[in-house]
Design a protein around this motif. Sequence first.
Motif, PDB file in Angstrom:
ATOM      1  N   SER A 185     -33.759  32.682 -75.050  1.00 29.67           N
ATOM      2  CA  SER A 185     -34.320  32.011 -76.237  1.00 29.67           C
ATOM      3  C   SER A 185     -35.733  32.510 -76.492  1.00 29.67           C
ATOM      4  O   SER A 185     -36.537  32.601 -75.563  1.00 29.67           O
ATOM      5  N   GLY A 186     -36.027  32.868 -77.759  1.00 29.59           N
ATOM      6  CA  GLY A 186     -37.352  33.391 -78.081  1.00 29.59           C
ATOM      7  C   GLY A 186     -37.547  34.820 -77.606  1.00 29.59           C
ATOM      8  O   GLY A 186     -38.665  35.309 -77.491  1.00 29.59           O
ATOM      9  N   ASN A 187     -36.426  35.512 -77.394  1.00 31.61           N
ATOM     10  CA  ASN A 187     -36.500  36.894 -76.906  1.00 31.61           C
ATOM     11  C   ASN A 187     -37.440  37.749 -77.767  1.00 31.61           C
ATOM     12  O   ASN A 187     -37.347  37.730 -79.004  1.00 31.61           O
ATOM     13  N   PRO A 188     -38.349  38.502 -77.142  1.00 30.26           N
ATOM     14  CA  PRO A 188     -39.362  39.221 -77.920  1.00 30.26           C
ATOM     15  C   PRO A 188     -38.807  40.217 -78.935  1.00 30.26           C
ATOM     16  O   PRO A 188     -39.391  40.410 -80.004  1.00 30.26           O
ATOM     17  N   LEU A 189     -37.655  40.814 -78.622  1.00 24.69           N
ATOM     18  CA  LEU A 189     -37.076  41.768 -79.591  1.00 24.69           C
ATOM     19  C   LEU A 189     -36.554  41.025 -80.819  1.00 24.69           C
ATOM     20  O   LEU A 189     -36.820  41.408 -81.962  1.00 24.69           O
ATOM     21  N   ALA A 190     -35.847  39.928 -80.580  1.00 23.91           N
ATOM     22  CA  ALA A 190     -35.313  39.146 -81.709  1.00 23.91           C
ATOM     23  C   ALA A 190     -36.454  38.543 -82.522  1.00 23.91           C
ATOM     24  O   ALA A 190     -36.400  38.501 -83.759  1.00 23.91           O
ATOM     25  N   MET A 191     -37.505  38.116 -81.833  1.00 25.53           N
ATOM     26  CA  MET A 191     -38.652  37.549 -82.550  1.00 25.53           C
ATOM     27  C   MET A 191     -39.312  38.609 -83.426  1.00 25.53           C
ATOM     28  O   MET A 191     -39.639  38.372 -84.582  1.00 25.53           O
ATOM     29  N   ALA A 192     -39.460  39.809 -82.877  1.00 24.41           N
ATOM     30  CA  ALA A 192     -40.116  40.882 -83.646  1.00 24.41           C
ATOM     31  C   ALA A 192     -39.287  41.244 -84.878  1.00 24.41           C
ATOM     32  O   ALA A 192     -39.818  41.374 -85.988  1.00 24.41           O
ATOM     33  N   ALA A 193     -37.974  41.361 -84.679  1.00 24.32           N
ATOM     34  CA  ALA A 193     -37.097  41.721 -85.808  1.00 24.32           C
ATOM     35  C   ALA A 193     -37.059  40.591 -86.842  1.00 24.32           C
ATOM     36  O   ALA A 193     -37.115  40.828 -88.054  1.00 24.32           O
ATOM     37  N   GLY A 194     -37.018  39.348 -86.357  1.00 23.18           N
ATOM     38  CA  GLY A 194     -36.994  38.210 -87.281  1.00 23.18           C
ATOM     39  C   GLY A 194     -38.280  38.082 -88.068  1.00 23.18           C
ATOM     40  O   GLY A 194     -38.268  37.878 -89.286  1.00 23.18           O
TER      41      GLY A 194
END
Length: 425
Positions: free
Chosen positions: A300-309
């Motif tokens: 949850s809150g993975n840095p890659l997903a956060m960056a892409a989002g």
Amino acid sequence: MDNASKRFFAEARRLIPGGVNSPVRACRNVDSEPLFIAKAKGCRLTDVDGGEYIDFVLSWGPMLLGHAEASVTAALCAAVERGASYGAPCPDEVALAREICAAMPGVEMVRMVNSGTEAAMSALRLARGVTGRDRVVKCVGCYHGHADPFLAAAGSGVATFAIPGTPGIPDAVTADTLLVPYNDIRSAGECFAVHGRRIAAVIVEPVAGNMGLVPPVPGFLETLRSLTGAHGALLIFDEVITGFRVAYGGAQARFGIDPDLTILGKIIGGGLPVGAFGGKKRYMEEVAPEGKVYQAGTLSGNPLAMAAGLATLRKLKTLDYGALEKRTHDFAAELGQILRAKGIPARTPSLASMFGIFFSEREIFNMEDARQCDQRRFTTFYKQMRKRGIYLAPSAFETGMVSFAHTDADLAEALDAARAVTFSS
Ligand code: KE4
């Protein structure tokens, strides 16, 4: 004719149930086999045999900017250099939470998870936790992911495969799931008259996208808001599709309805695995470790997903949603005219950048109406459009989507393909 997709699919079927990692992708109910995709850019997919397709599925919603959009790709490449996952908070989690809370009127706090399913199950647990009640109301044909309580009369793949009620779910679980037809104001009132004080929440797609595209009739969402308020239940907006799509602030901003909880997914991850549930502070503060309602997730809150989002939302904020809505509307309207000019009954509603394709004389208001549509004609249309390089969702119970990357020329190409489709009597 053998080709690489067929070879991949043959091996996949030996290793993965149905050869796919999500059922609707199997293309079974449109009498087809899945294409294996090699790459995607803008609004186009390229399959492993070099075939190119204009994409109206957009990975089932996340790719509203189009595929491999430059700013998202740059953000993701930079993020991956900083490590894939920390298992500890990172600045981008705060930045994305700030962006979501600023955009969504009903969201004062938000918790990131890894899928829409996880968001829905967590939001329901929270609603049950804060109300002390067990029952949940959902609409027939709405899909809220595959967690047990939501698989009663679900849309999307459950409807596509006409799965009556999934084995493996205890009766005790679905006994607490109450069903009402979508857009049925009277049934919603009757449900609350009987079960009101035992209902923890109503969960609803504010614009239904899993029975084809079915917009809410005037008063339907407002009725759910007033019924839940009057009976001490929570209103959960499932904005996994509509969030940041039907408006930057989602359906709650577009329709001016103030849900207690909201679930999100798809677009907020820019194509990376993501989900989120959020809502009023007084409820979200009941989530562990602040409160007692437990919810957790390794990634949850993975840095890659956060960056892409983050990159996705920051780009979307600069774009003209009204212009995309008009282009989608004009495209869908002309598609309907083309089909009806062939003597084929067809309805092609649109809302924002979403559109539906129903082979039916009558307007579609709920799942029952959607089921009456001519599935055989949908299959014919799907297969011939795919042959002509147009990639539609392989199910009449999904929704077409236009991205900011679709040009007028792309839309014109799709309409030309539709003109060439022939239907047997
Ligand atoms: P996921 O668990 O698939 O991330 O999200 C579940 C979900 C929740 N709510 C809504 C309104 C949704 O549409 C979805 C998932 N959408 C489907 C297609 N309509 C995903 C495609 C699939 O299942 O392969």
